[in-house]
Design a protein around this motif. Structure first.
Motif, PDB file in Angstrom:
ATOM      1  N   SER A  75      18.346  24.010  37.002  1.00  0.00           N
ATOM      2  CA  SER A  75      17.668  23.921  38.302  1.00  0.00           C
ATOM      3  C   SER A  75      16.917  22.607  38.451  1.00  0.00           C
ATOM      4  O   SER A  75      16.730  22.115  39.556  1.00  0.00           O
ATOM      5  CB  SER A  75      16.716  25.099  38.494  1.00  0.00           C
ATOM      6  N   LYS A  76      16.502  22.010  37.332  1.00  0.00           N
ATOM      7  CA  LYS A  76      15.809  20.723  37.375  1.00  0.00           C
ATOM      8  C   LYS A  76      16.772  19.543  37.342  1.00  0.00           C
ATOM      9  O   LYS A  76      16.347  18.396  37.458  1.00  0.00           O
ATOM     10  CB  LYS A  76      14.831  20.625  36.199  1.00  0.00           C
ATOM     11  N   GLY A  77      18.059  19.809  37.134  1.00  0.00           N
ATOM     12  CA  GLY A  77      19.059  18.748  37.115  1.00  0.00           C
ATOM     13  C   GLY A  77      19.193  18.058  35.771  1.00  0.00           C
ATOM     14  O   GLY A  77      19.760  16.976  35.687  1.00  0.00           O
ATOM     15  N   TYR A  78      18.703  18.670  34.699  1.00  0.00           N
ATOM     16  CA  TYR A  78      18.774  18.054  33.385  1.00  0.00           C
ATOM     17  C   TYR A  78      20.080  18.350  32.660  1.00  0.00           C
ATOM     18  O   TYR A  78      20.459  17.630  31.747  1.00  0.00           O
ATOM     19  CB  TYR A  78      17.603  18.496  32.513  1.00  0.00           C
ATOM     20  N   ILE A  79      20.755  19.432  33.054  1.00  0.00           N
ATOM     21  CA  ILE A  79      22.065  19.739  32.491  1.00  0.00           C
ATOM     22  C   ILE A  79      23.001  20.142  33.619  1.00  0.00           C
ATOM     23  O   ILE A  79      22.568  20.535  34.702  1.00  0.00           O
ATOM     24  CB  ILE A  79      22.018  20.862  31.423  1.00  0.00           C
ATOM     25  N   ARG A  80      24.292  20.012  33.355  1.00  0.00           N
ATOM     26  CA  ARG A  80      25.322  20.463  34.278  1.00  0.00           C
ATOM     27  C   ARG A  80      25.998  21.645  33.603  1.00  0.00           C
ATOM     28  O   ARG A  80      26.359  21.566  32.423  1.00  0.00           O
ATOM     29  CB  ARG A  80      26.325  19.335  34.521  1.00  0.00           C
ATOM     30  N   VAL A  81      26.158  22.732  34.311  1.00  0.00           N
ATOM     31  CA  VAL A  81      26.676  23.962  33.714  1.00  0.00           C
ATOM     32  C   VAL A  81      27.987  24.344  34.376  1.00  0.00           C
ATOM     33  O   VAL A  81      28.107  24.340  35.602  1.00  0.00           O
ATOM     34  CB  VAL A  81      25.656  25.126  33.840  1.00  0.00           C
ATOM     35  N   THR A  82      28.961  24.669  33.545  1.00  0.00           N
ATOM     36  CA  THR A  82      30.225  25.231  34.002  1.00  0.00           C
ATOM     37  C   THR A  82      30.312  26.632  33.430  1.00  0.00           C
ATOM     38  O   THR A  82      30.123  26.815  32.228  1.00  0.00           O
ATOM     39  CB  THR A  82      31.406  24.382  33.507  1.00  0.00           C
ATOM     40  N   PHE A  83      30.577  27.608  34.284  1.00  0.00           N
ATOM     41  CA  PHE A  83      30.668  29.001  33.833  1.00  0.00           C
ATOM     42  C   PHE A  83      32.123  29.433  33.882  1.00  0.00           C
ATOM     43  O   PHE A  83      32.781  29.318  34.914  1.00  0.00           O
ATOM     44  CB  PHE A  83      29.814  29.899  34.725  1.00  0.00           C
ATOM     45  N   ASN A  84      32.625  29.899  32.735  1.00  0.00           N
ATOM     46  CA  ASN A  84      34.018  30.306  32.674  1.00  0.00           C
ATOM     47  C   ASN A  84      34.181  31.396  31.615  1.00  0.00           C
ATOM     48  O   ASN A  84      33.765  31.215  30.474  1.00  0.00           O
ATOM     49  CB  ASN A  84      34.887  29.091  32.326  1.00  0.00           C
ATOM     50  N   TRP A  85      34.785  32.495  31.991  1.00  0.00           N
ATOM     51  CA  TRP A  85      35.102  33.604  31.094  1.00  0.00           C
ATOM     52  C   TRP A  85      33.870  34.056  30.313  1.00  0.00           C
ATOM     53  O   TRP A  85      33.898  34.177  29.083  1.00  0.00           O
ATOM     54  CB  TRP A  85      36.233  33.220  30.141  1.00  0.00           C
ATOM     55  N   GLN A  86      32.768  34.296  31.022  1.00  0.00           N
ATOM     56  CA  GLN A  86      31.525  34.819  30.467  1.00  0.00           C
ATOM     57  C   GLN A  86      30.864  33.865  29.472  1.00  0.00           C
ATOM     58  O   GLN A  86      30.099  34.286  28.606  1.00  0.00           O
ATOM     59  CB  GLN A  86      31.751  36.191  29.809  1.00  0.00           C
ATOM     60  N   TRP A  87      31.136  32.587  29.568  1.00  0.00           N
ATOM     61  CA  TRP A  87      30.492  31.571  28.742  1.00  0.00           C
ATOM     62  C   TRP A  87      29.925  30.489  29.631  1.00  0.00           C
ATOM     63  O   TRP A  87      30.559  30.060  30.599  1.00  0.00           O
ATOM     64  CB  TRP A  87      31.485  30.943  27.761  1.00  0.00           C
ATOM     65  N   TYR A  88      28.726  30.023  29.289  1.00  0.00           N
ATOM     66  CA  TYR A  88      28.119  28.876  29.958  1.00  0.00           C
ATOM     67  C   TYR A  88      28.420  27.637  29.110  1.00  0.00           C
ATOM     68  O   TYR A  88      28.118  27.611  27.916  1.00  0.00           O
ATOM     69  CB  TYR A  88      26.595  29.026  30.049  1.00  0.00           C
ATOM     70  N   TYR A  89      29.006  26.628  29.721  1.00  0.00           N
ATOM     71  CA  TYR A  89      29.259  25.351  29.053  1.00  0.00           C
ATOM     72  C   TYR A  89      28.272  24.348  29.641  1.00  0.00           C
ATOM     73  O   TYR A  89      28.345  24.018  30.821  1.00  0.00           O
ATOM     74  CB  TYR A  89      30.699  24.891  29.280  1.00  0.00           C
ATOM     75  N   CYS A  90      27.350  23.868  28.831  1.00  0.00           N
ATOM     76  CA  CYS A  90      26.250  23.027  29.297  1.00  0.00           C
ATOM     77  C   CYS A  90      26.457  21.592  28.830  1.00  0.00           C
ATOM     78  O   CYS A  90      26.737  21.347  27.655  1.00  0.00           O
ATOM     79  CB  CYS A  90      24.918  23.540  28.755  1.00  0.00           C
ATOM     80  N   TYR A  91      26.319  20.651  29.761  1.00  0.00           N
ATOM     81  CA  TYR A  91      26.468  19.232  29.475  1.00  0.00           C
ATOM     82  C   TYR A  91      25.184  18.524  29.868  1.00  0.00           C
ATOM     83  O   TYR A  91      24.716  18.662  30.988  1.00  0.00           O
ATOM     84  CB  TYR A  91      27.635  18.640  30.273  1.00  0.00           C
ATOM     85  N   LEU A  92      24.643  17.737  28.975  1.00  0.00           N
ATOM     86  CA  LEU A  92      23.394  17.022  29.198  1.00  0.00           C
ATOM     87  C   LEU A  92      23.629  15.849  30.150  1.00  0.00           C
ATOM     88  O   LEU A  92      24.580  15.093  29.985  1.00  0.00           O
ATOM     89  CB  LEU A  92      22.864  16.527  27.856  1.00  0.00           C
ATOM     90  N   THR A  93      22.771  15.698  31.161  1.00  0.00           N
ATOM     91  CA  THR A  93      22.864  14.581  32.096  1.00  0.00           C
ATOM     92  C   THR A  93      21.956  13.446  31.627  1.00  0.00           C
ATOM     93  O   THR A  93      21.198  13.598  30.670  1.00  0.00           O
ATOM     94  CB  THR A  93      22.445  15.014  33.516  1.00  0.00           C
ATOM     95  N   GLU A  94      22.035  12.308  32.311  1.00  0.00           N
ATOM     96  CA  GLU A  94      21.190  11.157  31.954  1.00  0.00           C
ATOM     97  C   GLU A  94      19.706  11.502  32.127  1.00  0.00           C
ATOM     98  O   GLU A  94      18.880  11.117  31.307  1.00  0.00           O
ATOM     99  CB  GLU A  94      21.559   9.946  32.806  1.00  0.00           C
ATOM    100  N   GLU A  95      19.371  12.239  33.194  1.00  0.00           N
ATOM    101  CA  GLU A  95      17.985  12.655  33.403  1.00  0.00           C
ATOM    102  C   GLU A  95      17.543  13.610  32.300  1.00  0.00           C
ATOM    103  O   GLU A  95      16.396  13.585  31.855  1.00  0.00           O
ATOM    104  CB  GLU A  95      17.804  13.330  34.764  1.00  0.00           C
ATOM    105  N   GLY A  96      18.467  14.459  31.856  1.00  0.00           N
ATOM    106  CA  GLY A  96      18.158  15.390  30.789  1.00  0.00           C
ATOM    107  C   GLY A  96      17.910  14.687  29.463  1.00  0.00           C
ATOM    108  O   GLY A  96      17.052  15.099  28.676  1.00  0.00           O
ATOM    109  N   ILE A  97      18.645  13.618  29.219  1.00  0.00           N
ATOM    110  CA  ILE A  97      18.432  12.841  27.991  1.00  0.00           C
ATOM    111  C   ILE A  97      17.030  12.257  27.996  1.00  0.00           C
ATOM    112  O   ILE A  97      16.302  12.339  27.004  1.00  0.00           O
ATOM    113  CB  ILE A  97      19.500  11.733  27.865  1.00  0.00           C
ATOM    114  N   GLU A  98      16.635  11.689  29.131  1.00  0.00           N
ATOM    115  CA  GLU A  98      15.289  11.105  29.220  1.00  0.00           C
ATOM    116  C   GLU A  98      14.204  12.172  29.078  1.00  0.00           C
ATOM    117  O   GLU A  98      13.202  11.969  28.402  1.00  0.00           O
ATOM    118  CB  GLU A  98      15.123  10.354  30.547  1.00  0.00           C
ATOM    119  N   TYR A  99      14.400  13.328  29.729  1.00  0.00           N
ATOM    120  CA  TYR A  99      13.410  14.406  29.647  1.00  0.00           C
ATOM    121  C   TYR A  99      13.264  14.905  28.214  1.00  0.00           C
ATOM    122  O   TYR A  99      12.148  15.047  27.700  1.00  0.00           O
ATOM    123  CB  TYR A  99      13.807  15.559  30.571  1.00  0.00           C
TER     124      TYR A  99
END
Length: 160
Positions: A75-99
């Protein structure tokens, strides 16, 4: 549609939950464990199972705590989430790296594993052209899609 009794306003069931937010308190050690893992790897997977006692790769934190941290970071934009087959796949964004770098008090040069440049090491063996057989190319086939002209097969243009 409230019920008024003796001057007191009693909210209906719908009004009770309309504006309320549920808060989950996550111990700081668990939060730091999740953030450290996410920063170290740059990616994370979480199974959508709130009853699971613990995460497979992060010790100490329950799966429910990790799911709520993922929701908060997304919700804060620090990660990007893809939901597929009951799994959350989370990818760190540039803002998330800084945070996470400021939250975990890490130096500027430290990067997640997914953002590091790797040296490409070519395997030993034949390169493009072999020195011992110059008449034979290293990659077989002289043109694109030559393997399709060998005939056989079914369907369109598949042989006689």
């Amino acid at each position: 549609p409230s019920i008024i009794t003796l001057g007191f306003r009693v909210p209906t069931t719908y009004e009770k939950y309309e504006h309320s937010t549920l808060i989950m308190f996550i111990p700081k050690a668990n939060r730091i464990a999740v953030f450290s893992y996410l920063f170290k790897e740059g990616v994370m997977v979480v199974k959508k199972d709130s009853m699971q006692a613990s995460h497979a790769e992060i010790e100490g934190a329950t799966n429910l705590e990790i799911m709520n941290l993922v929701k908060s970071l997304e919700s804060k934009g620090y990660i990007r989430v893809t939901f597929n087959w009951q799994w959350y796949y989370c990818y760190l964004t540039e803002e998330g790296i800084e945070y996470l770098r400021t939250y975990l008090a890490l130096p500027e040069g430290v990067l997640p594993a997914t953002h590091r440049k790797r040296e490409t090491i070519r395997p030993e063996g034949r390169d493009r052209e072999s020195a011992d057989r110059p008449d034979r190319p290293a990659f077989r086939g002289s043109g694109d899609r030559e393997y399709r002209s060998r005939g056989g097969g079914f369907g369109r243009g598949g042989g006689d």
